[in-house]
Motif scaffolding. Structure first.
Motif, short mmCIF file in Angstrom:
data_model
loop_
_atom_site.label_atom_id
_atom_site.label_comp_id
_atom_site.label_asym_id
_atom_site.label_seq_id
_atom_site.Cartn_x
_atom_site.Cartn_y
_atom_site.Cartn_z
N LEU A 1 1.53 38.89 9.56
CA LEU A 1 2.62 38.36 8.75
C LEU A 1 2.08 37.36 7.73
N PRO A 2 2.70 37.28 6.56
CA PRO A 2 2.24 36.35 5.52
C PRO A 2 2.31 34.89 5.99
N SER A 3 1.31 34.12 5.65
CA SER A 3 1.24 32.73 6.12
C SER A 3 2.39 31.88 5.59
N ASP A 4 2.86 32.11 4.37
CA ASP A 4 3.98 31.32 3.85
C ASP A 4 5.25 31.58 4.66
N TYR A 5 5.46 32.82 5.05
CA TYR A 5 6.61 33.17 5.90
C TYR A 5 6.46 32.54 7.29
N VAL A 6 5.27 32.65 7.88
CA VAL A 6 5.04 32.10 9.21
C VAL A 6 5.31 30.60 9.23
N THR A 7 4.83 29.90 8.23
CA THR A 7 5.06 28.45 8.13
C THR A 7 6.56 28.14 8.12
N CYS A 8 7.30 28.91 7.37
CA CYS A 8 8.75 28.70 7.25
C CYS A 8 9.48 29.06 8.54
N VAL A 9 9.19 30.24 9.09
CA VAL A 9 9.94 30.72 10.25
C VAL A 9 9.64 29.92 11.52
N LYS A 10 8.47 29.32 11.61
CA LYS A 10 8.15 28.50 12.79
C LYS A 10 9.17 27.37 12.94
N ILE A 11 9.61 26.82 11.85
CA ILE A 11 10.55 25.70 11.86
C ILE A 11 12.00 26.15 11.70
N ASN A 12 12.21 27.17 10.89
CA ASN A 12 13.57 27.59 10.52
C ASN A 12 13.97 28.92 11.14
N ASN A 13 13.44 29.22 12.29
CA ASN A 13 13.68 30.46 13.03
C ASN A 13 15.17 30.79 13.10
N ARG B 1 20.29 35.17 6.52
CA ARG B 1 19.53 34.43 7.53
C ARG B 1 18.20 35.10 7.84
N LEU B 2 17.27 34.28 8.31
CA LEU B 2 16.02 34.80 8.84
C LEU B 2 16.29 35.41 10.20
N LEU B 3 15.59 36.47 10.55
CA LEU B 3 15.73 37.03 11.88
C LEU B 3 15.07 36.09 12.89
N SER B 4 15.51 36.17 14.13
CA SER B 4 15.06 35.25 15.18
C SER B 4 13.86 35.79 15.94
N TYR B 5 13.08 34.89 16.49
CA TYR B 5 11.94 35.25 17.34
C TYR B 5 12.24 35.04 18.81
N HIS B 6 13.48 34.81 19.14
CA HIS B 6 13.88 34.62 20.53
C HIS B 6 14.66 35.84 21.02
N PRO C 1 7.76 54.24 7.07
CA PRO C 1 6.66 53.55 7.75
C PRO C 1 6.13 52.35 6.96
N HIS C 2 5.69 51.35 7.68
CA HIS C 2 5.06 50.13 7.13
C HIS C 2 6.05 49.20 6.44
N VAL C 3 7.32 49.30 6.77
CA VAL C 3 8.36 48.41 6.24
C VAL C 3 9.05 47.75 7.43
N PHE C 4 9.14 46.39 7.40
CA PHE C 4 9.64 45.65 8.56
C PHE C 4 10.65 44.58 8.14
N PRO C 5 11.83 44.57 8.74
CA PRO C 5 12.85 43.56 8.39
C PRO C 5 12.46 42.17 8.88
N PHE C 6 12.80 41.15 8.09
CA PHE C 6 12.57 39.76 8.50
C PHE C 6 13.78 38.87 8.22
N ALA C 7 14.73 39.35 7.44
CA ALA C 7 15.93 38.58 7.11
C ALA C 7 17.07 39.54 6.81
N SER C 8 18.29 39.03 6.87
CA SER C 8 19.45 39.90 6.66
C SER C 8 20.37 39.35 5.57
N ASP C 9 21.22 40.22 5.08
CA ASP C 9 22.36 39.78 4.29
C ASP C 9 23.57 39.92 5.22
#
Length: 151
Positions: free
Chosen positions: A30-42, A64-69, A89-97
């Motif tokens: 996963l991209p580092s900018d996304y990881v930095t954001c989602v760690k705090i704003n999960n 919203r960002l999708l959850s890791y829980h 293939p190779h497309v993965f959701p990380f946020a929703s409308d």
């Protein structure tokens, strides 16, 4: 990046292990900018900046960002599995409308890289053509956040 956006309704923070579990399951880095954001704003929602324009979509909503829980209804792996049969293939959701569509990381051009582009997956168009359902948004997660504005 995130200092310009106030996130609300976030779930508890995400650990590095939780992120690695998702990366292993999806077989991506996963991209580092996304990881930095989602760690705090999960699972969080931007408070004031939730609208963006791209391609032919004006006034699109970033909900919203999708959850890791796993116990959350917006769990990223469950969401992916729920729509996998309609994704390319190779497309993965990380946020929703709020309308059943998703913002996705698109690794099609570089499946082993960690800088995917961002696409919008239109759940209604996927029944016509799964490739047509993917609308280009921008080249990075940071760029996506910079596109958000208030209604």
């Amino acid at each position: 990046m995130t200092e310009k956006i106030t996130w609300i309704l976030s779930h508890p923070p995400v650990s590095e292990n939780e992120i690695q579990k998702v990366e292993e399951k999806l077989k991506v880095k996963l991209p580092s900018d996304y990881v930095t954001c989602v760690k705090i704003n999960n699972g969080g929602t931007p408070q004031d900046k939730e609208i963006l324009d791209f391609a032919e979509k004006e006034g699109a909503v970033f909900n919203r960002l999708l959850s890791y829980h796993p116990e959350k209804s917006t769990y990223i792996l469950e969401t992916y599995e729920d729509i996998l049969d309609r994704l390319v293939p190779h497309v993965f959701p990380f946020a929703s409308d709020p309308f059943g569509n998703f913002y996705c990381f698109d690794y099609r051009q570089n499946p082993s890289g960690n800088q995917p582009t961002i696409v919008y997956w239109d759940h209604e168009m996927t029944f016509i053509d799964p490739f047509y359902a993917l609308i280009p948004v921008c080249s990075s997660f940071t760029e996506l956040l910079s596109m958000l504005y208030s209604d």
